[in-house]
Enzyme design. Structure first.
Site, PDB file in Angstrom:
ATOM      1  N   GLY A 111       0.702  -1.179   0.118  1.00  0.00           N
ATOM      2  CA  GLY A 111      -0.140   0.030  -0.104  1.00  0.00           C
ATOM      3  C   GLY A 111       0.815   1.237   0.064  1.00  0.00           C
ATOM      4  O   GLY A 111       0.203   2.485   0.579  1.00  0.00           O
ATOM      5  N   GLY A 113       1.535   2.951  -2.588  1.00  0.00           N
ATOM      6  CA  GLY A 113       1.336   3.687  -3.572  1.00  0.00           C
ATOM      7  C   GLY A 113       1.949   3.525  -5.066  1.00  0.00           C
ATOM      8  O   GLY A 113       2.111   4.251  -5.961  1.00  0.00           O
ATOM      9  N   SER A 114       2.180   2.091  -5.396  1.00  0.00           N
ATOM     10  CA  SER A 114       2.738   1.777  -6.646  1.00  0.00           C
ATOM     11  C   SER A 114       1.837   2.331  -7.950  1.00  0.00           C
ATOM     12  O   SER A 114       2.847   2.549  -8.956  1.00  0.00           O
ATOM     13  CB  SER A 114       2.968   0.392  -6.779  1.00  0.00           C
ATOM     14  OG  SER A 114       1.928  -0.280  -6.417  1.00  0.00           O
ATOM     15  N   SER A 115       0.660   2.179  -7.939  1.00  0.00           N
ATOM     16  CA  SER A 115      -0.113   2.820  -9.089  1.00  0.00           C
ATOM     17  C   SER A 115       0.245   4.223  -9.379  1.00  0.00           C
ATOM     18  O   SER A 115       0.379   4.674 -10.290  1.00  0.00           O
ATOM     19  CB  SER A 115      -1.595   2.326  -9.047  1.00  0.00           C
ATOM     20  OG  SER A 115      -1.795   1.119  -8.473  1.00  0.00           O
ATOM     21  N   ASP A 158      -1.315  10.805  -2.823  1.00  0.00           N
ATOM     22  CA  ASP A 158      -0.318   9.681  -3.328  1.00  0.00           C
ATOM     23  C   ASP A 158       0.440  10.311  -4.648  1.00  0.00           C
ATOM     24  O   ASP A 158       1.819  10.056  -4.811  1.00  0.00           O
ATOM     25  CB  ASP A 158      -0.765   8.305  -3.407  1.00  0.00           C
ATOM     26  CG  ASP A 158      -2.235   8.598  -4.158  1.00  0.00           C
ATOM     27  OD1 ASP A 158      -2.778   9.521  -4.524  1.00  0.00           O
ATOM     28  OD2 ASP A 158      -2.822   7.220  -4.185  1.00  0.00           O
TER      29      ASP A 158
HETATM   30  O1  PMV Z   1      -5.157   3.130   0.852  1.00  0.00           O
HETATM   31  P1  PMV Z   1      -3.994   4.313   0.502  1.00  0.00           P
HETATM   32  O2  PMV Z   1      -2.959   4.058   1.145  1.00  0.00           O
HETATM   33  O3  PMV Z   1      -3.879   4.424  -0.957  1.00  0.00           O
HETATM   34  O4  PMV Z   1      -4.625   5.458   1.260  1.00  0.00           O
HETATM   35  C1  PMV Z   1      -6.023   6.001   0.800  1.00  0.00           C
HETATM   36  C2  PMV Z   1      -6.298   7.156   1.749  1.00  0.00           C
HETATM   37  C3  PMV Z   1      -7.671   7.630   1.430  1.00  0.00           C
HETATM   38  O5  PMV Z   1      -7.589   9.010   2.018  1.00  0.00           O
HETATM   39  C4  PMV Z   1      -8.840   7.122   1.953  1.00  0.00           C
HETATM   40  C5  PMV Z   1      -7.933   7.766  -0.158  1.00  0.00           C
HETATM   41  C6  PMV Z   1      -7.214   9.197  -0.737  1.00  0.00           C
HETATM   42  O6  PMV Z   1      -7.158   8.811  -1.967  1.00  0.00           O
HETATM   43  O7  PMV Z   1      -7.227  10.062  -0.085  1.00  0.00           O
END
Ligand code: PMV
Length: 326
Positions: A111, A113-115, A158
Site C-alpha cells: 500500500g 502507492g505503486s499505481s 499519493d
Molecule cells: O489506501 P491508500 O494508502 O492509498 O490511502 C487511501 C487514503 C484515502 O484518504 C482513504 C483515499 C485518498 O485518496 O485520499
C-alpha cells in the site's frame, strides 16, 4: 520535439501520516514520501504500438496498437500506465510508438502507492521524451486525472507525494500542496499482512456517511483540526504531541469503521512498548500502521509490532520526489 529515444524515471512511494478519508472530502492531510521507489523505462518505438512490461504486477508481453489505447479489456496491472499514456498522447497530440518497463522496489501489497508512483513516472518520462517540460502542477493535474479515470475516487495525496517528495501538507485535488520543513521523522512502519482495497473502504465510509451525515461531517472536521495541530507540532519537532494526535486520529478512524483487528493489535503493541502514538496509515482494513517513537524505544516498539503483526519495515521517509535518472 523529439530529442531522446529513451529515458528512465523514478518516483517514491508514500505513507499517509494523518487525515486519510477526510482528505477525500476537502479536508487536509499530511503525507510523507518513502525511499522505496518505483521506476519506469520509456523507449520510443519505430512501430505505432504501445508495449508494456510490468512483471511486479504480472504484466509481460502486453502490446496493442496506439489507436486502441484505453479500449477493450485492460488487465488490472496495466490500467494506470495505459491510461497515463492515453491522456498524455491526447493532450500533446503524440503519435509515436512507446515501450514502457516498470519495476518496483516494494511489493504492491504494502500500500505504498505503486499505481500512483508509476503513473507519475510514465507522465514525467513522456514529458521528457516528447513535450516541453511540464511544471510539477501540470504533472500533478494529468497524473491525478489518470488516477481518477482508473479508480473514480481519491484525493490525489499519493500523486503529490510521488511528484514533490518530502513531507507535504495536502488538500484534496492539489488545492494546497505545501512542503513541511521536517528533518527527521521518528517513524516505524508495520505491515499487517492483510490486504486492503482503497476504493472499497472509501465506499464503505460513504455508506456510513449517508446514514449518519452530520456525524461523519463532524468527524471529518475533527480530523482536519488534528492535521492542522500536527502540522505545527511536526515543524517544531514536538513528537510527543504528534503521537498524541495520531492516537486521537486512530480513534476517529475506528469510528469510521476502517480499522481492523490486526491493525489494532499492532497499534496497541506499539503504544504499550513505548511509542508516543500509533495509527493505521491509508485507507485502513489492512496494509500498514505507523508509530512515532522516542529514539530509546525504537527496538522494543519494532519488536512488539512484529510480534503482533507480520513485519516491521525499515523505511526512510521524507524521500526525494520524481526524478529523471538518465
Ligand atoms: O489506501 P491508500 O494508502 O492509498 O490511502 C487511501 C487514503 C484515502 O484518504 C482513504 C483515499 C485518498 O485518496 O485520499
Amino acid at each position: 520535439m523529439q530529442n531522446m529515444k529513451k529515458v528512465i524515471v523514478s518516483a517514491p512511494g508514500k505513507l499517509m501520516l494523518l487525515g486519510e478519508h477526510a482528505v477525500v472530502y476537502n479536508r487536509p492531510c499530511i503525507v510523507t514520501a518513502v525511499d522505496q521507489r518505483m521506476s519506469a523505462t520509456l523507449e520510443i518505438l519505430e512501430s505505432t504500438e504501445f508495449s508494456l512490461e510490468a512483471p511486479d504486477v504480472k504484466i509481460t508481453g502486453y502490446k496493442k496498437p496506439l489507436k486502441d489505447l484505453g479500449k477493450g479489456e485492460i488487465p488490472k496491472g496495466a490500467k494506470f500506465v495505459e491510461l497515463a499514456v492515453l491522456n498524455f498522447y491526447k493532450k500533446y497530440k503524440i503519435k509515436s510508438g512507446i515501450k514502457i518497463t516498470t519495476t518496483s522496489a516494494f511489493a504492491a501489497t504494502f500500500g505504498f502507492g505503486s499505481s500512483s508512483a508509476s503513473t507519475v513516472c510514465v507522465i514525467k518520462g513522456l514529458s521528457s521524451l516528447f513535450a516541453p517540460k511540464l511544471s510539477n502542477k501540470n504533472l500533478f493535474d494529468l497524473s491525478y486525472k489518470t488516477v481518477l479515470d482508473v479508480q473514480g475516487k481519491g484525493s490525489g495525496f499519493d500523486v503529490a507525494a510521488a511528484i514533490y517528495g518530502g513531507t507535504l501538507y495536502f488538500v484534496t485535488g492539489g488545492k494546497a500542496i505545501k512542503p513541511l520543513a521536517i528533518k527527521n521523522l521518528p517513524l516505524i512502519v508495520g505491515y499487517s499482512g492483510v490486504k486492503a482495497d482503497t476504493v472499497t473502504l472509501i465506499n464503505q465510509v460513504l455508506t456510513l456517511a449517508k446514514k449518519y451525515p452530520k456525524f461523519i461531517k463532524n468527524t471529518y472536521d475533527q480530523m482536519g483540526i488534528l492535521v492542522e495541530l500536527a502540522r505545527k507540532a511536526m515543524v517544531t519537532n514536538d513528537w510527543q504531541t504528534v503521537g498524541e494526535l495520531m492516537n486521537i486520529d486512530q480513534g476517529l478512524l475506528s469510528a469510521l469503521g476502517v480499522s481492523g483487528q490486526k491493525l489494532e493489535d499492532m497499534i496497541f503493541a506499539a503504544r504499550m512498548s513505548g511509542a508516543y502514538g500509533a495509527k493505521l496509515s491509508g485507507a485502513g482494513g489492512g496494509d500498514c500502521m505507523i508509530a512515532i517513537v522516542p529514539q530509546n524505544s525504537k527496538q522494543s516498539v519494532a519488536k512488539a509490532i512484529e510480534t503482533a503483526g507480520v513485519t516491521c519495515m525499515d523505511v526512510k521517509v521524507n524521500a526525494e520526489g520524481a526524478r529523471v535518472e538518465k
